[in-house]
Design a protein around this motif. Structure first.
Motif, PDB file in Angstrom:
ATOM      1  N   LEU A  75      30.881  43.887  94.955  1.00  0.00           N
ATOM      2  CA  LEU A  75      31.269  44.976  95.840  1.00  0.00           C
ATOM      3  C   LEU A  75      30.039  45.625  96.474  1.00  0.00           C
ATOM      4  CD1 LEU A  75      34.039  46.623  93.630  1.00  0.00           C
ATOM      5  CD2 LEU A  75      34.268  44.804  95.340  1.00  0.00           C
ATOM      6  N   LYS A  76      30.252  46.458  97.500  1.00  0.00           N
ATOM      7  CA  LYS A  76      29.135  47.046  98.230  1.00  0.00           C
ATOM      8  C   LYS A  76      28.293  47.978  97.374  1.00  0.00           C
ATOM      9  CE  LYS A  76      31.133  46.716 102.871  1.00  0.00           C
ATOM     10  NZ  LYS A  76      31.569  47.461 104.080  1.00  0.00           N
ATOM     11  N   ASP A  77      28.895  48.572  96.334  1.00  0.00           N
ATOM     12  CA  ASP A  77      28.128  49.480  95.477  1.00  0.00           C
ATOM     13  C   ASP A  77      27.355  48.745  94.386  1.00  0.00           C
ATOM     14  OD1 ASP A  77      30.075  48.678  93.721  1.00  0.00           O
ATOM     15  OD2 ASP A  77      30.875  50.670  93.318  1.00  0.00           O
ATOM     16  N   GLY A  78      27.383  47.397  94.438  1.00  0.00           N
ATOM     17  CA  GLY A  78      26.646  46.607  93.460  1.00  0.00           C
ATOM     18  C   GLY A  78      27.448  46.220  92.235  1.00  0.00           C
ATOM     19  N   THR A  79      28.712  46.636  92.168  1.00  0.00           N
ATOM     20  CA  THR A  79      29.569  46.277  91.044  1.00  0.00           C
ATOM     21  C   THR A  79      29.943  44.804  91.121  1.00  0.00           C
ATOM     22  OG1 THR A  79      30.517  48.492  90.963  1.00  0.00           O
ATOM     23  CG2 THR A  79      31.766  46.750  89.884  1.00  0.00           C
ATOM     24  N   PHE A  80      29.908  44.135  89.961  1.00  0.00           N
ATOM     25  CA  PHE A  80      30.313  42.744  89.874  1.00  0.00           C
ATOM     26  C   PHE A  80      31.633  42.652  89.120  1.00  0.00           C
ATOM     27  CE2 PHE A  80      25.698  42.431  90.259  1.00  0.00           C
ATOM     28  CZ  PHE A  80      25.558  41.453  91.237  1.00  0.00           C
ATOM     29  N   LEU A  81      32.526  41.785  89.570  1.00  0.00           N
ATOM     30  CA  LEU A  81      33.781  41.534  88.871  1.00  0.00           C
ATOM     31  C   LEU A  81      34.057  40.034  88.899  1.00  0.00           C
ATOM     32  CD1 LEU A  81      36.282  42.662  87.436  1.00  0.00           C
ATOM     33  CD2 LEU A  81      37.389  42.819  89.670  1.00  0.00           C
ATOM     34  N   GLU A  82      34.283  39.497  87.728  1.00  0.00           N
ATOM     35  CA  GLU A  82      34.519  38.061  87.629  1.00  0.00           C
ATOM     36  C   GLU A  82      35.905  37.698  88.138  1.00  0.00           C
ATOM     37  OE1 GLU A  82      33.270  35.245  84.174  1.00  0.00           O
ATOM     38  OE2 GLU A  82      35.273  35.996  83.726  1.00  0.00           O
ATOM     39  N   SER A  83      35.967  36.691  89.010  1.00  0.00           N
ATOM     40  CA  SER A  83      37.245  36.182  89.508  1.00  0.00           C
ATOM     41  C   SER A  83      37.812  35.132  88.565  1.00  0.00           C
ATOM     42  CB  SER A  83      37.077  35.582  90.901  1.00  0.00           C
ATOM     43  OG  SER A  83      36.541  36.517  91.804  1.00  0.00           O
ATOM     44  N   MET A  84      36.960  34.193  88.129  1.00  0.00           N
ATOM     45  CA  MET A  84      37.367  33.176  87.169  1.00  0.00           C
ATOM     46  C   MET A  84      36.123  32.493  86.614  1.00  0.00           C
ATOM     47  SD  MET A  84      38.871  29.928  89.368  1.00  0.00           S
ATOM     48  CE  MET A  84      39.035  28.900  87.888  1.00  0.00           C
ATOM     49  N   THR A  85      36.322  31.776  85.542  1.00  0.00           N
ATOM     50  CA  THR A  85      35.237  30.986  84.967  1.00  0.00           C
ATOM     51  C   THR A  85      35.513  29.516  85.213  1.00  0.00           C
ATOM     52  OG1 THR A  85      36.355  30.918  82.828  1.00  0.00           O
ATOM     53  CG2 THR A  85      34.755  32.676  83.160  1.00  0.00           C
ATOM     54  N   ILE A 109      27.346  26.882 101.243  1.00  0.00           N
ATOM     55  CA  ILE A 109      27.420  26.125  99.986  1.00  0.00           C
ATOM     56  C   ILE A 109      26.703  24.797 100.190  1.00  0.00           C
ATOM     57  CG2 ILE A 109      28.950  25.088  98.262  1.00  0.00           C
ATOM     58  CD1 ILE A 109      31.094  27.078  99.176  1.00  0.00           C
ATOM     59  N   ASN A 110      25.553  24.649  99.550  1.00  0.00           N
ATOM     60  CA  ASN A 110      24.769  23.431  99.692  1.00  0.00           C
ATOM     61  C   ASN A 110      25.114  22.375  98.649  1.00  0.00           C
ATOM     62  OD1 ASN A 110      23.157  24.348 101.909  1.00  0.00           O
ATOM     63  ND2 ASN A 110      22.021  25.636 100.468  1.00  0.00           N
ATOM     64  N   HIS A 111      25.642  22.819  97.506  1.00  0.00           N
ATOM     65  CA  HIS A 111      25.963  21.890  96.426  1.00  0.00           C
ATOM     66  C   HIS A 111      27.268  22.292  95.760  1.00  0.00           C
ATOM     67  CE1 HIS A 111      21.507  21.629  96.698  1.00  0.00           C
ATOM     68  NE2 HIS A 111      21.719  20.339  96.460  1.00  0.00           N
ATOM     69  N   VAL A 112      27.946  21.313  95.178  1.00  0.00           N
ATOM     70  CA  VAL A 112      29.062  21.573  94.267  1.00  0.00           C
ATOM     71  C   VAL A 112      28.591  21.197  92.866  1.00  0.00           C
ATOM     72  CG1 VAL A 112      30.729  21.125  96.089  1.00  0.00           C
ATOM     73  CG2 VAL A 112      30.143  19.287  94.487  1.00  0.00           C
ATOM     74  N   TYR A 113      29.239  21.784  91.846  1.00  0.00           N
ATOM     75  CA  TYR A 113      28.785  21.616  90.464  1.00  0.00           C
ATOM     76  C   TYR A 113      29.949  21.244  89.550  1.00  0.00           C
ATOM     77  CZ  TYR A 113      24.649  24.144  92.114  1.00  0.00           C
ATOM     78  OH  TYR A 113      23.528  24.537  92.806  1.00  0.00           O
ATOM     79  N   PHE A 114      29.708  20.265  88.690  1.00  0.00           N
ATOM     80  CA  PHE A 114      30.647  19.887  87.643  1.00  0.00           C
ATOM     81  C   PHE A 114      30.017  20.235  86.300  1.00  0.00           C
ATOM     82  CE2 PHE A 114      31.774  17.248  91.236  1.00  0.00           C
ATOM     83  CZ  PHE A 114      33.162  17.173  91.185  1.00  0.00           C
ATOM     84  N   PRO A 115      30.509  21.267  85.604  1.00  0.00           N
ATOM     85  CA  PRO A 115      29.932  21.631  84.306  1.00  0.00           C
ATOM     86  C   PRO A 115      30.184  20.547  83.261  1.00  0.00           C
ATOM     87  CG  PRO A 115      31.198  23.459  85.237  1.00  0.00           C
ATOM     88  CD  PRO A 115      31.522  22.251  86.047  1.00  0.00           C
ATOM     89  N   LEU A 116      29.148  20.268  82.473  1.00  0.00           N
ATOM     90  CA  LEU A 116      29.265  19.344  81.346  1.00  0.00           C
ATOM     91  C   LEU A 116      29.227  20.104  80.024  1.00  0.00           C
ATOM     92  CD1 LEU A 116      26.924  16.453  82.592  1.00  0.00           C
ATOM     93  CD2 LEU A 116      29.393  16.742  82.959  1.00  0.00           C
ATOM     94  N   THR A 117      28.195  20.938  79.865  1.00  0.00           N
ATOM     95  CA  THR A 117      28.092  21.741  78.634  1.00  0.00           C
ATOM     96  C   THR A 117      27.916  23.226  78.929  1.00  0.00           C
ATOM     97  OG1 THR A 117      25.683  21.493  78.454  1.00  0.00           O
ATOM     98  CG2 THR A 117      27.035  19.792  77.413  1.00  0.00           C
ATOM     99  N   GLY A 118      27.729  23.594  80.181  1.00  0.00           N
ATOM    100  CA  GLY A 118      27.539  24.990  80.564  1.00  0.00           C
ATOM    101  C   GLY A 118      28.779  25.565  81.213  1.00  0.00           C
ATOM    102  N   MET A 119      28.663  26.801  81.664  1.00  0.00           N
ATOM    103  CA  MET A 119      29.814  27.489  82.250  1.00  0.00           C
ATOM    104  C   MET A 119      29.367  28.338  83.439  1.00  0.00           C
ATOM    105  SD  MET A 119      32.471  29.904  80.205  1.00  0.00           S
ATOM    106  CE  MET A 119      33.789  30.783  80.992  1.00  0.00           C
ATOM    107  N   ILE A 120      30.185  28.325  84.482  1.00  0.00           N
ATOM    108  CA  ILE A 120      29.914  29.058  85.707  1.00  0.00           C
ATOM    109  C   ILE A 120      30.896  30.223  85.815  1.00  0.00           C
ATOM    110  CG2 ILE A 120      29.918  28.939  88.244  1.00  0.00           C
ATOM    111  CD1 ILE A 120      29.296  25.926  87.930  1.00  0.00           C
TER     112      ILE A 120
END
Length: 250
Positions: free
Chosen positions: A79-89, A62-73
């Motif tokens: 997963l190994k099969d390429g599936t993505f699952l959101e942990s939190m926003t 982790i090279n940087h930390v981010y504080f959102p102002l108008t956007g969202m992370i």
């Protein structure tokens, strides 16, 4: 793309005042005393991030930390099969970089720009050094860390137990709150990845919300028309998390 950096022109300049006002959009930064905020902004760069731009790759330092102002992370587990699952926003209520706060310099989740907008970016090393002389920042982040833990736990239960339409309504409400607007960019494909469901399921769920006149959808954008109605359509998790946010972060 980088915008003008932290505090150009020195203390008391119009640029400093403008950036301070923008920083107040972020709930964590808004709680800092002026001395701590000035020290943080001095090390920060205001940047614009585009949809799906990867801010921290999975497993990378982790090279940087981010504080959102108008956007969202979106913090995403891959997963190994390429599936993505959101942990939190992460929106204007928080920040991305909790591992650094806990003294860890890598992350097993990928940080991706979910709604394009403006962010404050701070080098991880500068952030870690700042924590040692910014007690209010450290206190607020301890509370935010507990909030993040509770959100992830609630999301795990939500993904297991609740219907797609309920989860979809909850996700749209969370996104709207995070960026402070009822209209934001979103595609069915991206939403299906975040909810870990097939795209046709998302299309049906959005269609039902449209039929009930709760949202309007055009390619690449969603507008929430009836927020109260959306809260009724969402599962209990939306209100549970909002109540916890109020308890810990208000």
């Amino acid at each position: 793309m980088d915008a003008p950096s932290g505090l150009p022109g020195g203390p008391g300049t119009g640029s400093e005042q403008s950036l301070s006002l923008q920083a107040a959009r972020n709930n964590i930064l808004a709680k800092l005393p002026s001395s701590e905020l000035a020290a943080l902004l001095e090390q920060s760069t205001r940047i614009e991030c585009n949809l799906r731009e990867v801010m921290v790759p999975n497993g990378a330092k982790i090279n940087h930390v981010y504080f959102p102002l108008t956007g969202m992370i979106s913090l995403v587990t891959e997963l190994k099969d390429g599936t993505f699952l959101e942990s939190m926003t992460v929106g204007c209520e928080g920040f991305s970089g909790l591992p650094v706060f806990h003294g860890v310099d890598t992350s097993r989740t990928m940080a991706m720009c979910q709604i394009e907008g403006t962010f404050l970016r701070l080098p991880a090393e500068s952030f870690a050094a700042l924590l040692k002389k910014a007690p209010q920042l450290a206190l607020v982040l301890h509370r935010y860390a507990q909030y993040a833990h509770d959100v992830v736990a609630q999301s795990a239960a939500c993904n297991s137990m609740h219907l797609i339409e309920q989860r979809c309504a909850r996700w749209l409400l969370v996104s709207s709150d995070a960026v402070g607007t009822l209209d934001f960019g979103l595609t069915h494909e991206f939403l299906s990845q975040m909810l870990a469901v097939r795209r046709p399921g998302v299309t049906v769920a959005i269609g039902e919300l449209e039929r009930r006149k709760l949202v309007a959808h055009r390619y690449g954008r969603i507008t929430i028309i009836d927020k109260k109605g959306m809260e009724k359509a969402a599962c209990e998790c939306y209100r549970t998390v909002k109540d916890r946010e109020r308890e810990l972060l208000a």
